[in-house]
Design a protein around this motif. Structure first.
Motif, short mmCIF file in Angstrom:
data_model
loop_
_atom_site.label_atom_id
_atom_site.label_comp_id
_atom_site.label_asym_id
_atom_site.label_seq_id
_atom_site.Cartn_x
_atom_site.Cartn_y
_atom_site.Cartn_z
N VAL A 33 40.66 38.07 37.16
CA VAL A 33 39.38 37.80 36.51
C VAL A 33 39.62 37.24 35.11
O VAL A 33 40.33 37.87 34.30
CB VAL A 33 38.50 39.06 36.48
N LYS A 35 36.93 35.64 33.23
CA LYS A 35 35.67 35.29 32.55
C LYS A 35 35.82 35.53 31.04
O LYS A 35 36.78 36.18 30.62
CB LYS A 35 34.52 36.12 33.14
N TYR A 39 39.12 36.87 28.78
CA TYR A 39 39.03 38.04 27.91
C TYR A 39 39.59 37.70 26.52
O TYR A 39 40.34 38.49 25.91
CB TYR A 39 39.78 39.23 28.51
N MET A 82 31.68 34.37 39.93
CA MET A 82 31.18 35.69 40.32
C MET A 82 29.73 35.94 39.89
O MET A 82 29.10 36.89 40.33
CB MET A 82 32.05 36.78 39.69
N ARG A 134 21.91 45.20 38.81
CA ARG A 134 22.05 44.01 37.97
C ARG A 134 21.64 42.83 38.86
O ARG A 134 20.57 42.29 38.71
CB ARG A 134 23.49 43.90 37.46
N HIS A 164 29.75 45.31 42.88
CA HIS A 164 30.47 45.66 41.65
C HIS A 164 30.06 47.07 41.24
O HIS A 164 28.89 47.42 41.32
CB HIS A 164 30.11 44.65 40.55
N CYS A 205 37.33 46.62 40.98
CA CYS A 205 37.74 46.06 39.69
C CYS A 205 38.97 46.88 39.24
O CYS A 205 39.45 47.72 40.00
CB CYS A 205 36.61 46.19 38.67
N VAL A 222 40.62 41.84 39.52
CA VAL A 222 41.21 42.59 38.40
C VAL A 222 41.18 41.78 37.12
O VAL A 222 41.73 40.68 37.05
CB VAL A 222 42.66 43.00 38.72
N TYR A 366 37.43 45.26 25.68
CA TYR A 366 36.76 44.10 26.28
C TYR A 366 36.04 43.28 25.22
O TYR A 366 36.16 42.07 25.15
CB TYR A 366 35.71 44.55 27.30
#
Ligand SMILES: *Cc1c(COP(=O)(O)O)cnc(C)c1O
Length: 382
Positions: A33, A35, A39, A82, A134, A164, A205, A222, A366
């Motif tokens: 992952v 996005k 990170y 995603m 969500r 998720h 995740c 992940v 994060y």
């Protein structure tokens, strides 16, 4: 050019993290992952670096993130959007064979329309709402989804069915996550009963890989662990306590450094920086480092955070400015203009971790990472 700080990505750290993840995942496919500009590590060079280290599939949030990656790479990896893709974003994804999330009937319809127009199958992942509230289809919508998918089978490649988890990192959420797992399984069976089998039914995740390994299935998405961080301290403690391990198998990939821009002497009683939050109680030497909250160095680190200079910790003294901080180097001999200042990373036998940085400024790893601006140059080191 001329930037005031630089970010490095460690290849060996990433290699070790991926090896650890593979040991947890077994045969399951790893969806890395990336996005939020990987990170904060930077799509470039993180994605090509991870590709060199064997990751061939990446999850992004939105069509614009996928677009950015394809635009910068001659042979882009497999990509999965995603979260968000609308209008032309859907068309583009279908045309490029990029996988994307379908979370409502409107998105399903645009996928089918685009596929029809382009005479190319849309590679979709159906998202199921299992308790996070969500996005995703509710259980009672699945019959309609199944009907439409069967009616338009020639336009759709059923790549994934997914959900998720809403907090797999904390034991206090265990009941909620278990309920999500059960709902997801019921959804999978509904599709199977209708003869629809996704290539991947996926849910895990980072935190779920560690805390709910039975959710790994054929694939896991992940993020944070690739970069060398646990989802939260609790997840690390659960893992290490259960196995009697005290050496962390993950290593931080990112490092962030700048240089001292000047040093000045401050007399007893003088104030340092804006306002009166810092006053010299004895003669001090103060070094200026040209990084501030505009660069992601949180204001909460005012009179609180540290940087490393000459292998020693220098405390942030005074308020964090937009583009600079002042740090106390009174007890560090010989500090001068041009000395390296480590904001995140190692120097000598001292280290500043993102976690300590985050705890002091009350940001999660994060959030802190993704606030590092895209324009700070990133380079790969060994
Ligand atoms: C961010 C995200 C992940 C990865 O989460 P980590 O905690 O970083 O592993 C996985 N799936 C989805 C849908 C996400 O948005």
């Amino acid at each position: 050019m001329f930037e005031t700080s630089a970010i490095t990505l460690s290849r060996s750290a990433l290699r070790g993290n991926i090896a650890f993840l593979r040991s947890q995942l077994g045969d399951a496919r790893l969806c890395g992952v990336v996005k939020g500009n990987a990170y904060g590590h930077g799509f470039m060079p993180f994605v090509p670096l991870a590709m060199e280290e064997g990751v061939d599939y990446f999850g992004v949030y939105s069509a614009d993130e996928a677009w950015f990656i394809t635009r910068h790479l001659e042979s882009p990896p497999d990509l999965f959007i995603m979260g968000n893709a609308e209008g032309e974003g859907v068309e583009w994804a279908v045309e490029r064979g990029i996988e994307f999330c379908v979370h409502d009937l409107d998105r399903l319809n645009s996928a089918m329309r685009a596929a029809e127009r382009l005479a190319k199958k849309a590679r979709i992942h159906i998202e199921v709402e299992t308790g996070m509230h969500r996005t995703g289809f509710a259980m009672q919508e699945l019959e309609t989804v199944i009907e439409r998918m069967k009616a338009h089978a020639e336009q759709l490649d059923f790549t994934g069915l997914f959900t998720h988890f809403a907090g797999a990192e904390s034991q206090v959420n265990d009941d909620r996550v278990r309920e999500q797992i059960a709902v997801f399984e019921r959804a999978r069976q509904r599709f199977a009963a209708a003869g629809l089998r996704p290539r991947y039914a996926h849910q895990a995740c980072s935190a779920a890989v560690m805390n709910f390994p039975r959710t790994i299935g054929p694939m896991a998405r992940v993020g944070i662990m690739q970069y060398g961080f646990w989802s939260n301290p609790e997840t690390w403690l659960r893992y290490s306590a259960a196995r009697g391990i005290n050496r962390d198998p993950l290593k931080r990939v990112i490092g962030w450094t700048s240089r001292v821009m000047g040093v000045s002497e401050v007399e007893t009683g003088d104030h340092i920086g804006y306002g009166n939050s810092a006053q010299a109680l004895h003669p001090m030497r103060i070094a200026v480092v040209p990084v501030g909250y505009a660069h992601g160095f949180d204001r909460g680190l005012s009179n609180n955070g540290h940087v490393l200079i000459r292998g020693r910790r220098a405390k942030v003294t005074g308020i964090v400015n937009m583009n600079a901080i002042t740090v106390d180097v009174t007890d560090i001999d010989g500090v001068g203009k041009g000395d390296e200042a480590v904001l995140i990373g190692q120097q000598g036998d001292q280290a500043i971790t993102v976690a300590s940085f985050g705890e002091l400024s009350e940001q999660l790893n994060y959030e802190l990472l993704t606030r590092l601006p895209h324009y700070i140059p990133r380079s790969v080191i060994d």
